[in-house]
Design a protein around this motif. Structure first.
Motif, PDB file in Angstrom:
ATOM      1  N   UNK A 107       0.867  -1.188   0.000  1.00 41.71           N
ATOM      2  CA  UNK A 107       0.000   0.000   0.000  1.00 41.71           C
ATOM      3  C   UNK A 107       0.903   1.238   0.000  1.00 41.71           C
ATOM      4  N   UNK A 108       0.658   2.110  -0.967  1.00 41.50           N
ATOM      5  CA  UNK A 108       1.402   3.382  -1.044  1.00 41.50           C
ATOM      6  C   UNK A 108       0.432   4.506  -0.753  1.00 41.50           C
ATOM      7  N   UNK A 109       0.732   5.252   0.265  1.00 44.13           N
ATOM      8  CA  UNK A 109      -0.173   6.329   0.670  1.00 44.13           C
ATOM      9  C   UNK A 109       0.610   7.631   0.759  1.00 44.13           C
ATOM     10  N   UNK A 110      -0.001   8.713   0.291  1.00 40.34           N
ATOM     11  CA  UNK A 110       0.676  10.017   0.268  1.00 40.34           C
ATOM     12  C   UNK A 110      -0.095  10.994   1.142  1.00 40.34           C
ATOM     13  N   UNK A 133      -0.361  -9.193   8.211  1.00 39.94           N
ATOM     14  CA  UNK A 133       1.081  -9.311   8.431  1.00 39.94           C
ATOM     15  C   UNK A 133       1.805  -9.577   7.096  1.00 39.94           C
ATOM     16  N   UNK A 134       2.919  -8.930   6.911  1.00 42.84           N
ATOM     17  CA  UNK A 134       3.716  -9.198   5.702  1.00 42.84           C
ATOM     18  C   UNK A 134       3.441  -8.218   4.569  1.00 42.84           C
ATOM     19  N   UNK A 135       2.421  -7.394   4.704  1.00 38.70           N
ATOM     20  CA  UNK A 135       2.169  -6.410   3.639  1.00 38.70           C
ATOM     21  C   UNK A 135       3.149  -5.244   3.780  1.00 38.70           C
ATOM     22  N   UNK A 136       3.536  -4.691   2.633  1.00 38.01           N
ATOM     23  CA  UNK A 136       4.450  -3.533   2.649  1.00 38.01           C
ATOM     24  C   UNK A 136       3.659  -2.244   2.776  1.00 38.01           C
ATOM     25  N   UNK A 137       4.183  -1.350   3.595  1.00 36.19           N
ATOM     26  CA  UNK A 137       3.542  -0.036   3.760  1.00 36.19           C
ATOM     27  C   UNK A 137       4.548   1.027   3.355  1.00 36.19           C
ATOM     28  N   UNK A 138       4.144   1.908   2.457  1.00 41.96           N
ATOM     29  CA  UNK A 138       5.012   3.027   2.079  1.00 41.96           C
ATOM     30  C   UNK A 138       4.216   4.314   2.269  1.00 41.96           C
ATOM     31  N   UNK A 139       4.652   5.112   3.217  1.00 42.01           N
ATOM     32  CA  UNK A 139       3.959   6.382   3.482  1.00 42.01           C
ATOM     33  C   UNK A 139       4.843   7.513   2.980  1.00 42.01           C
ATOM     34  N   UNK A 182       8.063  10.462  21.575  1.00 48.42           N
ATOM     35  CA  UNK A 182       8.559  10.316  20.211  1.00 48.42           C
ATOM     36  C   UNK A 182       7.877   9.113  19.553  1.00 48.42           C
ATOM     37  N   UNK A 183       7.546   9.280  18.293  1.00 48.49           N
ATOM     38  CA  UNK A 183       6.991   8.168  17.520  1.00 48.49           C
ATOM     39  C   UNK A 183       8.091   7.116  17.400  1.00 48.49           C
ATOM     40  N   UNK A 184       7.734   5.851  17.630  1.00 54.12           N
ATOM     41  CA  UNK A 184       8.767   4.804  17.629  1.00 54.12           C
ATOM     42  C   UNK A 184       9.365   4.611  16.245  1.00 54.12           C
ATOM     43  N   UNK A 185      10.579   4.114  16.254  1.00 51.28           N
ATOM     44  CA  UNK A 185      11.338   3.965  15.011  1.00 51.28           C
ATOM     45  C   UNK A 185      10.603   3.095  13.987  1.00 51.28           C
ATOM     46  N   UNK A 186       9.902   2.058  14.479  1.00 59.59           N
ATOM     47  CA  UNK A 186       9.204   1.148  13.554  1.00 59.59           C
ATOM     48  C   UNK A 186       8.199   1.911  12.695  1.00 59.59           C
ATOM     49  N   UNK A 187       7.596   2.958  13.249  1.00 62.81           N
ATOM     50  CA  UNK A 187       6.640   3.775  12.490  1.00 62.81           C
ATOM     51  C   UNK A 187       7.389   4.856  11.712  1.00 62.81           C
ATOM     52  N   UNK A 188       8.368   5.470  12.341  1.00 62.68           N
ATOM     53  CA  UNK A 188       9.120   6.532  11.645  1.00 62.68           C
ATOM     54  C   UNK A 188       9.753   5.992  10.359  1.00 62.68           C
ATOM     55  N   UNK A 189      10.207   4.739  10.418  1.00 58.13           N
ATOM     56  CA  UNK A 189      10.864   4.160   9.246  1.00 58.13           C
ATOM     57  C   UNK A 189       9.923   3.929   8.065  1.00 58.13           C
ATOM     58  N   UNK A 190       8.642   3.938   8.338  1.00 61.38           N
ATOM     59  CA  UNK A 190       7.680   3.716   7.245  1.00 61.38           C
ATOM     60  C   UNK A 190       7.412   4.997   6.443  1.00 61.38           C
ATOM     61  N   UNK A 191       7.788   6.151   7.030  1.00 61.52           N
ATOM     62  CA  UNK A 191       7.394   7.425   6.430  1.00 61.52           C
ATOM     63  C   UNK A 191       8.600   8.113   5.768  1.00 61.52           C
ATOM     64  N   UNK A 192       8.421   8.478   4.501  1.00 62.47           N
ATOM     65  CA  UNK A 192       9.487   9.225   3.791  1.00 62.47           C
ATOM     66  C   UNK A 192       9.012  10.656   3.617  1.00 62.47           C
TER      67      UNK A 192
END
Ligand SMILES: C[S@@+](CC[C@H](N)C(=O)[O-])C[C@H]1O[C@@H](n2cnc3c(N)ncnc32)[C@H](O)[C@@H]1O
Length: 272
Positions: A107-110, A133-139, A182-192
């Motif tokens: 899922x790619x979300x902007x 589980x296992x789906x890719x997330x790109x924010x 602070x937002x945890x790294x696992x979530x921060x890493x999903x967001x560009x």
């Protein structure tokens, strides 16, 4: 008419801002523009708004700085519950159902006009909760305010700014830091995070979901249409567009389909 900013110079500055960003300054928010101008002129030791306008036209960095200074960056986590009800109960299940058989589990979300990051982080948390589980997330998250983007990347928020986050998300996705969270790294890493001015085409393609909330209100009709056309080109077939609850595509010549869900109205790009 003010002594500081006469009508003619106000018109010229506002035309320049519009041509650079699509942001439309009406007479009613002239005072905001005046106060930002005064501040900047004082710092730069520039004498008049007319001189400053000449500088803006010559200096792209100053233009970027000034556009940042005139934006309104108000935002919050989980803004507009009805949008999140629709996201969770309508959009995500529809995406899963459509994509599951294709093997494309991404899922790619902007978040276009993401301000200080609360919206894209919320979206990343919600997708993490509800996708299998296992789906890719790109924010992807963009704004033209560099100040806001810097804060967003940091992912740090004072306590007062995180109180809208539901408890289950809060404990799972945030951690205490200094006098805030602070937002945890696992979530921060999903967001560009990315600098992008919505006046221009992003060149992005195949987005499944676009959030552009409380941004179009600052544009006039022509600039709104321009942005919406860019979204159309960037979005995949069967993708969804969320705009702010006080914004609408009503009366705009667009191919987006209006969808009324049990919670709120959103838009869909139906065709490929
Ligand atoms: C009020 S905030 C909305 C933040 C978030 N979308 C929300 O609804 O909570 C509007 C944001 O749009 C950004 N913005 C305004 N004009 C823009 C443009 N031409 N290109 C990119 N971002 C823009 C501003 O910098 C600001 O951060």
């Amino acid at each position: 008419m003010s002594d500081f900013l006469n009508d003619a110079v106000f018109q010229n500055i506002r035309d320049y801002i519009y041509s650079e960003s699509g942001i439309h300054f009406s007479e009613s928010n002239r005072a905001i523009l005046e106060s930002r101008l005064k501040e900047r002129l004082r710092t730069l030791d520039t004498e008049t708004p007319a001189t400053y306008l000449n500088l803006l036209k010559k200096d792209k960095d100053e233009t970027r700085y000034f556009l940042d200074a005139i934006t309104t960056n108000l935002t919050r986590f989980f803004r507009n519950q009805a949008h999140y009800d629709t996201f969770i109960n309508y959009v995500i299940p529809d995406m899963i159902q459509r994509k599951k058989p294709t093997g494309n589990h991404r899922i790619r979300i902007w978040s276009a006009g993401c301000s200080t990051g609360e919206e894209p982080y919320t979206n990343a948390m919600v997708l993490s909760e509800y996708l299998p589980r296992g789906w890719d997330i790109e924010v992807i998250a963009s704004d033209l305010s560099l100040k806001s983007l810097m804060k967003a990347k940091e992912g740090f928020y004072p306590a007062a700014r995180v109180n809208g986050i539901p408890k289950n998300y809060f404990t799972k996705y945030l951690e205490p830091k200094d006098d805030g969270f602070r937002v945890k790294e696992s979530i921060r890493n999903l967001v560009k995070f990315d600098y992008h001015n919505l006046k221009f085409d992003s060149g992005r393609k195949d987005l499944d979901i676009v959030f552009c909330r409380n941004v179009l209100i600052y544009f006039d009709g022509a600039a709104q249409k321009n942005v919406i056309e860019h979204f159309w080109n960037a979005m995949a077939a069967y993708s969804y567009l969320f705009i702010g609850h006080s914004e609408s595509l009503f009366g705009m010549d667009t191919q987006f389909e209006f969808i009324k869900t049990d919670w709120t109205c959103i838009y869909r790009k139906q065709v490929g």
